[in-house]
Design an enzyme around this catalytic site. Structure first.
Site, PDB file in Angstrom:
ATOM      1  CD1 TRP A 183      -0.754 -17.110 -25.986  1.00 44.28           C
ATOM      2  CD2 TRP A 183       1.100 -17.487 -24.789  1.00 44.28           C
ATOM      3  NE1 TRP A 183      -0.035 -18.108 -26.609  1.00 44.28           N
ATOM      4  CE2 TRP A 183       1.101 -18.351 -25.905  1.00 44.28           C
ATOM      5  CE3 TRP A 183       2.163 -17.543 -23.882  1.00 44.28           C
ATOM      6  CZ2 TRP A 183       2.127 -19.265 -26.142  1.00 44.28           C
ATOM      7  CZ3 TRP A 183       3.192 -18.449 -24.120  1.00 44.28           C
ATOM      8  CH2 TRP A 183       3.180 -19.298 -25.248  1.00 44.28           C
ATOM      9  CD  GLU A 224      -0.407 -13.238 -26.919  1.00 42.79           C
ATOM     10  OE1 GLU A 224      -0.131 -13.053 -25.718  1.00 42.79           O
ATOM     11  OE2 GLU A 224       0.450 -13.181 -27.831  1.00 42.79           O
ATOM     12  CG  ASP A 257       1.993 -12.000 -30.811  1.00 41.42           C
ATOM     13  OD1 ASP A 257       2.555 -11.904 -31.918  1.00 41.42           O
ATOM     14  OD2 ASP A 257       2.628 -12.123 -29.745  1.00 41.42           O
ATOM     15  CG  HIS A 260       0.558 -15.307 -31.865  1.00 43.27           C
ATOM     16  ND1 HIS A 260       0.136 -15.405 -30.564  1.00 43.27           N
ATOM     17  CD2 HIS A 260       1.905 -15.370 -31.816  1.00 43.27           C
ATOM     18  CE1 HIS A 260       1.168 -15.505 -29.761  1.00 43.27           C
ATOM     19  NE2 HIS A 260       2.260 -15.483 -30.493  1.00 43.27           N
ATOM     20  CG  ASP A 294       7.634 -13.985 -30.300  1.00 47.90           C
ATOM     21  OD1 ASP A 294       6.817 -13.130 -29.957  1.00 47.90           O
ATOM     22  OD2 ASP A 294       7.407 -15.206 -30.245  1.00 47.90           O
TER      23      ASP A 294
HETATM   24  C1  RNT Z   1       3.814 -16.287 -27.122  1.00 50.45           C
HETATM   25  C2  RNT Z   1       2.980 -15.090 -26.837  1.00 50.45           C
HETATM   26  C3  RNT Z   1       3.244 -14.443 -25.543  1.00 50.45           C
HETATM   27  C4  RNT Z   1       4.708 -14.448 -25.252  1.00 50.45           C
HETATM   28  C5  RNT Z   1       5.046 -14.008 -23.897  1.00 50.45           C
HETATM   29  C6  RNT Z   1       6.498 -14.180 -23.569  1.00 50.45           C
HETATM   30  O1  RNT Z   1       3.769 -16.686 -28.412  1.00 50.45           O
HETATM   31  O2  RNT Z   1       3.137 -14.160 -27.841  1.00 50.45           O
HETATM   32  O3  RNT Z   1       2.702 -13.184 -25.501  1.00 50.45           O
HETATM   33  O4  RNT Z   1       5.430 -13.727 -26.186  1.00 50.45           O
HETATM   34  O5  RNT Z   1       4.244 -14.708 -23.020  1.00 50.45           O
HETATM   35 ZN    ZN Z   2       2.307 -12.227 -27.651  1.00 49.59          ZN
END
Ligand code: RNT
Ligand code: ZN
Length: 416
Positions: A183, A224, A257, A260, A294
């Site tokens: 990512w 990602e 994610d 996201h 998050d």
């Molecule tokens: C960030 C991404 C990634 C992070 C980590 C800490 O938006 O979701 O996965 O959460 O790199």
């Molecule tokens: Zn993530």
């Protein structure tokens, strides 16, 4: 075995659900616990700068892990309260044990993760490492792998390559495949003049990272996407369309994610869209709230929808699960434990779903019955099955789990 469980088993039996079979499947679930909830994504390099890359950790609850040893201690404790025999641990690429003076992320070797290796081997824990393309001066003007400068791109490519090599070594030593997720936060606060060039550069960087081949039993690569980050509101180089295409063309896992995407987008709906075509998914199970992607996961409708789709579409090889959230305003061990329990609860509810009648109703166009069935399922007694599950795993109930967490807080966390 409690009376309520026996009764629940009967009720489920009457609607055609075999509770023991569901529990046997739950027993096989694998989950990767994200180490970074324990250290507020700070990592353990000799100099620790601010968290960059469009993410932010807010809160100052005491007890943040200050080194890898403390982080392992916290993980060890958290794992005693999470009912899963197949937990793995996922690290960010800066959560190292130690570094040589002057060493940088582009020259990490397995030596930088020596303590993690000993711990993983001794405790039979699978380990994963994701490169950290942020919180570092070489994330320049918000760009890493897609930066205009070849020097900067090469630095980050070497970091990712190092993380893949270390991942492979972990897999060899633990016998557990390591998912390695890329990512990169690259993007612009304001509308770009050129949307294409950074994407071409990102693609070339990824190709170079993946040019070193590993058996998929050792390293499983994932990419990602993200919609936006703080300060990166107008353009993300690695958007969903970019990575979905990249993953499909290069046979990589697409990492979804759940924080996201647009707030009304249904992530659960993406699971069958991808797996029906043979695609493989890494889920970063998270919860978006307004600007933050998050928050600790709750047992809410999106989580239950997601777990249901994973149960329906997963075959043990096509969907992988990592938690991904960070909250520094609450006890960090509790964040792991409550979030992980919620994921398993959502999975159990999905495993216990009597879906036959509703699917049949749908197939013959009886959408009234489908709705009636879907609503009726909501009051089935899954809670009694969950409590039984905790008991069989020798774990405190959800109501009691706070007691050992408070004890640990008092004995360990408050002394940091
Ligand atoms: C960030 C991404 C990634 C992070 C980590 C800490 O938006 O979701 O996965 O959460 O790199
Ligand atoms: Zn993530």
């Amino acid at each position: 075995m409690s009376k309520s469980f026996e009764l629940a088993r009967e009720i489920y039996g009457a609607v055609g659900v075999d509770v023991e079979a569901a529990l046997a499947r739950l027993q096989k679930s694998v989950l990767s616990l994200h180490a970074w909830q324990g250290d507020d994504v700070k990592g353990f390099e000799d100099t620790i700068g601010a968290l960059t890359g469009g993410c932010q950790v807010t809160g100052n609850y005491p007890g943040c892990a200050r080194n890898s040893e403390e982080l392992r201690k916290d993980l060890d404790f958290a794992m005693t309260l999470i009912p899963c025999r197949n937990l793995k641990v996922c690290l960010q690429g800066h959560e190292i044990d130690s570094m040589k003076p002057g060493q940088d992320r582009d020259s990490w070797t397995v030596e930088n993760f020596a303590g993690w290796m000993d711990w993983a081997v001794a405790n039979h824990i699978g380990m994963e490492i994701a490169p950290a393309f942020y919180s570092h001066p070489k994330l320049d003007h918000g760009l890493s792998l897609s930066h205009e400068s070849e020097d900067i791109r090469k630095f980050w490519i070497r970091h990712a390559q190092a993380c893949r090599r270390v991942s492979a070594e972990f897999a060899r030593r633990t016998g557990v495949t390591a998912v390695c997720n890329e990512w990169a936060p690259d993007g612009y606060k304001d509308s770009p003049a050129d949307r294409r060039a950074p994407r071409e550069r990102l693609q070339a960087s990824l190709d170079e990272i993946f040019s070193e081949k590993f058996a998929e039993t050792e390293v499983l690569d994932a990419v990602e996407s993200k919609l936006f980050g703080i300060g990166v509101e107008s353009y993300t180089v690695g958007s969903h369309d970019f990575y979905l295409s990249y993953a499909a063309r290069n046979n990589k896992l697409i990492c979804l994610d759940t924080g996201h995407f647009h707030p009304t987008e249904n992530i659960a709906d993406k699971i069958s869209a991808i797996t029906a075509q043979g695609g493989r998914i890494l889920l970063h199970v998270s919860r978006g709230v307004r600007w933050d992607s998050d928050h600790v996961i709750l047992l809410d409708d999106p989580l239950m929808d997601l777990a249901r789709e994973c149960v329906r579409n997963g075959n043990g090889k096509n969907i992988f699960y990592t938690l991904d959230y960070f909250d520094a305003s609450i006890n960090r061990v509790a964040a792991w434990v409550i979030g992980a329990r919620n994921w398993f609860k959502a999975t159990l509810i999905a495993l216990l779903e009597p879906s036959k009648t509703m699917c049949e109703a749908e197939a013959c166009g009886d959408f009234t019955l489908r709705m009636a069935e879907k609503e009726a399922v909501k009051s089935l007694p899954w809670g009694a099955v969950w409590n039984e599950w905790l008991e069989r795993n020798g774990m405190p109930s959800d109501a009691e789990v706070i007691v050992p967490i408070r004890e640990y807080e008092k004995a360990v966390l408050l002394n940091r």
